[in-house]
Design an enzyme around this catalytic site. Structure first.
Site, PDB file in Angstrom:
ATOM      1  CD  GLU A  20       8.521  -2.332   0.211  1.00  0.00           C
ATOM      2  OE1 GLU A  20       8.099  -2.081   1.664  1.00  0.00           O
ATOM      3  OE2 GLU A  20       9.228  -2.727  -1.063  1.00  0.00           O
ATOM      4  CB  CYS A  77      15.010 -11.720   0.429  1.00  0.00           C
ATOM      5  SG  CYS A  77      15.599 -10.680   1.538  1.00  0.00           S
ATOM      6  CE1 TYR A  86       4.096  -6.156   2.433  1.00  0.00           C
ATOM      7  CE2 TYR A  86       1.535  -6.782   1.765  1.00  0.00           C
ATOM      8  CZ  TYR A  86       2.795  -6.245   2.948  1.00  0.00           C
ATOM      9  OH  TYR A  86       2.383  -6.767   3.691  1.00  0.00           O
ATOM     10  CG  HIS A 100       8.744  11.412  28.163  1.00  0.00           C
ATOM     11  ND1 HIS A 100       7.551  11.410  27.247  1.00  0.00           N
ATOM     12  CD2 HIS A 100       8.728  12.400  28.282  1.00  0.00           C
ATOM     13  CE1 HIS A 100       7.055  13.366  26.530  1.00  0.00           C
ATOM     14  NE2 HIS A 100       8.151  13.875  27.613  1.00  0.00           N
ATOM     15  NE  ARG A 102      -6.102  -5.439  -9.598  1.00  0.00           N
ATOM     16  CZ  ARG A 102      -5.932  -7.335  -9.201  1.00  0.00           C
ATOM     17  NH1 ARG A 102      -6.755  -7.484 -10.480  1.00  0.00           N
ATOM     18  NH2 ARG A 102      -6.302  -7.272  -8.898  1.00  0.00           N
ATOM     19  CD  GLU A 119       6.060   9.049  25.346  1.00  0.00           C
ATOM     20  OE1 GLU A 119       6.196   8.915  26.615  1.00  0.00           O
ATOM     21  OE2 GLU A 119       6.305   9.753  25.054  1.00  0.00           O
ATOM     22  CB  CYS A 174      14.050  -7.473   1.789  1.00  0.00           C
ATOM     23  SG  CYS A 174      12.902  -8.921   0.812  1.00  0.00           S
ATOM     24  CG  ASP A 216       8.087 -15.415  -2.405  1.00  0.00           C
ATOM     25  OD1 ASP A 216       7.273 -15.394  -1.030  1.00  0.00           O
ATOM     26  OD2 ASP A 216       7.633 -14.401  -2.343  1.00  0.00           O
ATOM     27  CB  SER A 263      15.025 -16.140   1.822  1.00  0.00           C
ATOM     28  OG  SER A 263      15.250 -15.130   1.459  1.00  0.00           O
ATOM     29  CE  LYS A 285      12.344  -2.809   0.902  1.00  0.00           C
ATOM     30  NZ  LYS A 285      11.147  -3.146   0.550  1.00  0.00           N
TER      31      LYS A 285
HETATM   32  P1  NDP Z   1       0.744  -6.595  -3.563  1.00  0.00           P
HETATM   33  O1  NDP Z   1      -0.386  -7.655  -3.584  1.00  0.00           O
HETATM   34  O2  NDP Z   1       1.278  -5.673  -2.408  1.00  0.00           O
HETATM   35  O3  NDP Z   1       0.152  -5.652  -4.844  1.00  0.00           O
HETATM   36  C1  NDP Z   1      -0.238  -5.329  -5.941  1.00  0.00           C
HETATM   37  C2  NDP Z   1      -1.352  -4.754  -6.674  1.00  0.00           C
HETATM   38  O4  NDP Z   1      -1.382  -4.576  -8.368  1.00  0.00           O
HETATM   39  C3  NDP Z   1      -2.064  -4.353  -5.720  1.00  0.00           C
HETATM   40  O5  NDP Z   1      -2.635  -3.044  -5.868  1.00  0.00           O
HETATM   41  C4  NDP Z   1      -3.235  -5.209  -7.516  1.00  0.00           C
HETATM   42  O6  NDP Z   1      -4.907  -4.031  -7.542  1.00  0.00           O
HETATM   43  C5  NDP Z   1      -2.316  -4.615  -8.429  1.00  0.00           C
HETATM   44  N1  NDP Z   1      -2.496  -5.774  -9.916  1.00  0.00           N
HETATM   45  C6  NDP Z   1      -2.804  -7.610  -8.761  1.00  0.00           C
HETATM   46  N2  NDP Z   1      -2.913  -7.844 -10.220  1.00  0.00           N
HETATM   47  C7  NDP Z   1      -2.730  -7.017 -11.302  1.00  0.00           C
HETATM   48  C8  NDP Z   1      -3.689  -7.677 -12.695  1.00  0.00           C
HETATM   49  N3  NDP Z   1      -3.352  -8.353 -13.437  1.00  0.00           N
HETATM   50  N4  NDP Z   1      -3.928  -6.102 -12.776  1.00  0.00           N
HETATM   51  C9  NDP Z   1      -2.956  -4.841 -12.248  1.00  0.00           C
HETATM   52  N5  NDP Z   1      -3.006  -4.653 -11.567  1.00  0.00           N
HETATM   53  C10 NDP Z   1      -3.288  -5.755 -10.882  1.00  0.00           C
HETATM   54  O7  NDP Z   1       2.111  -6.914  -4.580  1.00  0.00           O
HETATM   55  P2  NDP Z   1       3.437  -6.613  -5.146  1.00  0.00           P
HETATM   56  O8  NDP Z   1       3.588  -6.636  -6.985  1.00  0.00           O
HETATM   57  O9  NDP Z   1       3.455  -4.924  -4.546  1.00  0.00           O
HETATM   58  O10 NDP Z   1       4.106  -7.156  -3.773  1.00  0.00           O
HETATM   59  C11 NDP Z   1       4.121  -8.676  -4.104  1.00  0.00           C
HETATM   60  C12 NDP Z   1       4.625  -8.896  -2.997  1.00  0.00           C
HETATM   61  O11 NDP Z   1       5.655  -9.688  -2.202  1.00  0.00           O
HETATM   62  C13 NDP Z   1       3.698  -8.877  -1.907  1.00  0.00           C
HETATM   63  O12 NDP Z   1       2.686  -9.150  -1.818  1.00  0.00           O
HETATM   64  C14 NDP Z   1       4.207  -8.805  -0.571  1.00  0.00           C
HETATM   65  O13 NDP Z   1       4.393 -10.377   0.234  1.00  0.00           O
HETATM   66  C15 NDP Z   1       6.343  -8.702  -1.113  1.00  0.00           C
HETATM   67  N6  NDP Z   1       6.997  -7.515  -0.433  1.00  0.00           N
HETATM   68  C16 NDP Z   1       6.646  -7.474   0.694  1.00  0.00           C
HETATM   69  C17 NDP Z   1       7.515  -6.117   1.071  1.00  0.00           C
HETATM   70  C18 NDP Z   1       7.459  -6.134   2.775  1.00  0.00           C
HETATM   71  O14 NDP Z   1       7.037  -7.025   3.511  1.00  0.00           O
HETATM   72  N7  NDP Z   1       7.786  -4.708   2.830  1.00  0.00           N
HETATM   73  C19 NDP Z   1       8.500  -6.175   0.548  1.00  0.00           C
HETATM   74  C20 NDP Z   1       7.844  -5.749  -1.713  1.00  0.00           C
HETATM   75  C21 NDP Z   1       7.206  -7.312  -1.365  1.00  0.00           C
HETATM   76  P3  NDP Z   1      -5.337  -4.361  -5.491  1.00  0.00           P
HETATM   77  O15 NDP Z   1      -6.136  -3.640  -5.450  1.00  0.00           O
HETATM   78  O16 NDP Z   1      -6.859  -4.028  -7.157  1.00  0.00           O
HETATM   79  O17 NDP Z   1      -5.831  -5.627  -6.474  1.00  0.00           O
END
Ligand code: NDP
Length: 449
Positions: free
Chosen positions: A183, A43, A179, A438, A200, A443, A48, A305, A15, A51
């Site tokens: 999803e 994307c 995310y 409405h 975790r 709303e 995106c 990214d 992108s 998905k």
């Molecule tokens: P996210 O950052 O959203 O979530 C990562 C998840 O993985 C969290 O639950 C995190 O846990 C866990 N995690 C991270 N590191 C580790 C590790 N080393 N070991 C175990 N668990 C881990 O990442 P995604 O992969 O879901 O998506 C990446 C990015 O892509 C997003 O941040 C977003 O910006 C983008 N994206 C956007 C979308 C949209 O706009 N609709 C759709 C898909 C992706 P914890 O809670 O403990 O941190």
């Protein structure tokens, strides 16, 4: 004065890179773009776009059930053909890939279907062996899924492969609760897989407003998704029958047919030669840039990214546009990162702009919070006990809206329009002064208590 093969050499046609290349060329620059895989990037090719199409496909499962309440005779069990949906999605991805390619070509951008590696401040080497020079290099190579380095991790897949599955797995374990995890959990659950999410920590979607993510957790559990928290991945053991036994901390092992890692994404800077040009990376491997997208090397820039600022396509596009306008259009532009709306295309979807309640309280002290907790009209007639929740957070002194968070049908569609008002600094009174439209779900935004 030095002469170069190109004014601008872009590495990565996702992108951000595509936008920068096209706009720079439109401003009159001589531009080449190198892409090792397919034009369009994450994307379009494996993020995106495909998905969202799967989300649409998955939603039919609920729509078909609900249709009966609206007078339609629909069989109790409707057959679903994953391969038909998958291949139709691929066809649409191909169409967009071709459209992106055609746009670059029509702007006179030279497309080089090779991997490019930086070999100096103005030098790039292509896999074919050719070396080219450019006055500026823009790195827009994106990020890739992070896979925890546990025993047996090679038996798992990431979102990249999820689009290519031969069949919907009967039992799938998704590692992560961000995310991508939420999803795909929604998608596979609607396609009748038995879905288990493990994380975790003890929260889903860290960073989203607590009330909204709690509502998603509650609805997801009602739909049959299984969540395991404080569960750190220990390893995958492939069984003789092909199933995968997953071990984790604090919980019993679980046997599934597929493991999907959705544990964040890491910048694609490995083996890109950036050190050869003195480009500094942060501790996550992201390229450090200033607000002109310039790296620590004067002639090398980065957007999207790979800089790990905000991992969202529209942000990468803005960064690419700002870079091209600044350096080739005579229009210095900086990206405004305030009030960026975002959405999670879960079932139901969530959307958000501005601060969460927690952030607002710690930043502003006094805040006013307004809620609307309601059942969408369509869900009422369908007998679907699934409530939407809208939350508005206002500055306690000025009444200005500082955060808006929603979960419910079409929340991202509704929030995009409301985000304009939030970005413009409007108040709760401004919303209330607007007559409700409405009957809609939107709303509720002007009727919040
Ligand atoms: P996210 O950052 O959203 O979530 C990562 C998840 O993985 C969290 O639950 C995190 O846990 C866990 N995690 C991270 N590191 C580790 C590790 N080393 N070991 C175990 N668990 C881990 O990442 P995604 O992969 O879901 O998506 C990446 C990015 O892509 C997003 O941040 C977003 O910006 C983008 N994206 C956007 C979308 C949209 O706009 N609709 C759709 C898909 C992706 P914890 O809670 O403990 O941190």
């Amino acid at each position: 004065m030095a002469t170069y093969d190109y004014d601008l050499f872009v590495i990565g046609a996702g992108s951000g890179g595509t936008r920068a290349a096209r706009v720079a060329a439109a401003h009159g620059a001589k531009v080449a773009i190198a892409e090792e895989y397919r034009i369009g990037g994450t994307c379009v090719i494996r993020g995106c776009v495909p998905k969202k199409l799967l989300v649409y496909g998955a939603h039919f499962a609920e729509d078909l059930k609900d249709a009966k309440h609206f007078g339609w005779d629909v069989p109790d069990e409707c057959a679903f053909d994953w391969t038909r949906l998958r291949d139709n999605v691929f066809a649409e991805v191909d169409r967009i890939n071709q459209a992106y390619t055609a746009t670059l070509e029509s702007h006179g951008v030279e497309i080089i279907a090779e991997r490019a590696v930086v070999t100096g401040p103005h030098d790039v080497r292509l896999t074919g062996g050719r070396t080219v020079t450019a006055e500026r290099i823009l790195v827009a190579v994106g990020a890739r899924p992070h896979v925890p380095s546990c025993p047996g991790h090679e038996h798992g897949i990431t979102s990249n492969e999820a689009f290519h599955l031969d069949a919907v797995p009967k039992r799938i374990l998704i590692a992560g609760a961000g995310y991508i995890a939420n999803e795909f959990a929604g998608i596979f659950n609607e396609f009748k897989a038995r879905v288990t999410l493990i994380n975790r920590s003890d929260v889903i979607l860290r960073g989203y407003d607590e009330s909204i993510r709690d509502r998603l957790l509650q609805i997801s559990m009602t739909k049959g998704l299984d969540f395991r928290f404080n569960a750190e991945f220990r390893g995958i053991d492939k069984q003789a029958d092909g199933s995968l036994k997953v071990a984790m901390t604090n919980h019993e092992p679980i046997e599934v047919d597929c493991v999907l890692f959705a544990t964040g994404r890491v910048p694609n800077t490995d083996d890109l030669g950036l050190d050869a040009a003195g480009v500094e990376l942060d501790d996550k491997g992201a390229i450090k840039v200033d607000d002109d997208n310039r790296s620590s090397c004067d002639s090398i820039f980065a957007v999207g990214d790979v800089t790990n600022r905000v991992q969202l396509t529209p942000v990468a596009i803005r960064e690419g546009q700002a870079f091209a306008d600044s350096f080739y259009g005579g229009k210095p532009t900086k990206v405004d990162y305030g009030c960026i709306p975002s959405a999670v295309f879960s079932h139901p979807p969530m959307a958000s702009v501005g601060m969460t309640e927690g952030e607002a309280k710690s930043k502003l002290g006094a805040v006013k919070v307004y809620l609307s907790d309601f059942r969408a009209m369509k869900n009422v007639l369908a007998g679907r006990n699934e409530r939407a929740l809208y939350k508005m957070i206002c500055d306690g002194d000025t009444g200005k809206i500082v955060g808006l968070h929603m979960i419910g049908p079409d929340a991202p569609e509704i929030l995009q329009a409301a985000a304009i008002a939030v970005k413009a600094g409007l108040t709760k009174d401004d919303f209330d002064a607007t007559v409700a439209l409405h009957p809609t779900m939107a709303e509720e935004l002007v009727l919040m208590k």
